[in-house]
Enzyme design. Sequence first.
Site: not given
Ligand code: NAD
Length: 485
Positions: A159, A184, A232-233, A254-255, A288
């Site tokens: 997000w 998204p 994401g995370s 990309e975490l 990130c």
């Molecule tokens: P998140 O992992 O909670 O969610 C990311 C996405 O994954 C969301 O769309 C969510 O709905 C989806 N998701 C959740 N569970 C899933 C599953 N079991 N299977 C498939 N999809 C699933 O992360 P967040 O809180 O939205 O974002 C923050 C994190 O993103 C931070 O850790 C940040 O560092 C990371 N991030 C990394 C980068 C990068 O380029 N390395 C860039 C931006 C953000």
Amino acid sequence: MTNTEPAPATEAQARETTAKKDGPAVIEVRNPGTGEVVGTVPDETADAVAAKVRELRLYQPEWEAIGPEGRKVWLLKFQDWLIDNTDRLATVLQSETAKPRVDALIDPGFATDLIGYYARRAAKFLADDHPSPHSPLARVKRLTTVYRPYPVVGVITPWNFPLAMPVMDVFPALSAGAAVILKPSEVTPLSALELAKGWAEIGAPPVFAVVTGAGATGAAVVGNADYIQFTGSTATGRKIAAACVERMVPYSLELGGKDPAIVLADADLERAAHGIAFGGMFNSGQVCISVERVYVEAPVYDEFVAKLTANVKALRQGLDGRDSKYDVGALANENQVAIVQRHVEEAVAAGAKVLTGGKRAGFGTAFEPTVLVDVDHSMSCVTEETFGPTLPVMKVADESEAVRLANDSVYGLSASVWTGDKERGERIARQLNAGAVNINDVFANLFSYALPMGGWGLSGVGARWGGANGVRKYCRQQAITTPIL
Ligand code: NAD
């Protein structure tokens, strides 16, 4: 190593899912600065995702067949659409993030630039390779490596940059000739839906679709697409990797990160303090590659901390409208506030000092820009990803202690080195365990699509971008041998 792995992410708490009698449940999208509901989106079922992927499969062969030059026409039309709609898109984005106006404008601007980069270069990046023959057998053959797209690429995004984040992976995949299904974040789905509307509005082939929903919808994308690009995370990335291995489907993750900044005694302290304040506080620290910990050589520690604190104190925080008045807005949701608050409280309880900030800002989910000193590697604010507006600062004896502590992390996304000697900066960069290192700057790698953006350790697997690799990663390689005689 003193660090622990990150705790599993709780599913976004800002959303509220309401079961409806007929049709899918809906998710309420809120402005985190005001709490106001600004929209609702369907919480798509696994069946709906599977149906969408089947539909994309029907149109993808044609998209592949028109080649990079044919696709370029559509990508550039879409780029025009983005330019024409920038102001409106920034308003939608602001409504679901409570970002300052100037920050909200970054997403469409960034997206416009990136699409142009891939549209114009895809033909070169996807050109066949003809490696030289290396054996008597191969010498009588013409050798060709062909790059052919995975039919459907699934892109799953967080997000923090609701428009830029999807675009940075959707468009390289589209330019490779793949069809794309984007899922998204359920916290900020409205901007991504605008992208889909725009794609339809320009009359482009239906090879790009957005499905909204939470983790289960994302899992359905992972269960149906042919390549998964996830941002994401780390906790979610781990689940996705396991699911992809089960299906034998390739992925790129990309975490999270915990980026260190190293300030050496020969640095321009004014520049370092300014850059690190920006790197830690931009987007309320929800980047990130935010600066999340700072190591300063002892001789300049006091002077640097004073300058950094002054820079952070000067930031204006508030709920922005269309006229940009503020530098810092709110956090994405209460979940994020709870993490930031816990990190600050645990640090203070263990002896850290707050030099500025340290508490909620008084509107929505905003948290004050915070500088912490007297911290160490036993504290969660130094070892876990905060993803919030905190800068923990530590004094180090010398360069080697700075490098050792910077590398004492499970993460390895990016880092910065601040020094008056650029050669020294590059030498230190090569000792750091990080996917990117910026000398005397932050975020510079993010604006260089010719470079790879990927994390080491728990910060990721694979990378986005990196010139030709950014498109070729979405392709299967095919070897063709043809007799010369
Ligand atoms: P998140 O992992 O909670 O969610 C990311 C996405 O994954 C969301 O769309 C969510 O709905 C989806 N998701 C959740 N569970 C899933 C599953 N079991 N299977 C498939 N999809 C699933 O992360 P967040 O809180 O939205 O974002 C923050 C994190 O993103 C931070 O850790 C940040 O560092 C990371 N991030 C990394 C980068 C990068 O380029 N390395 C860039 C931006 C953000």
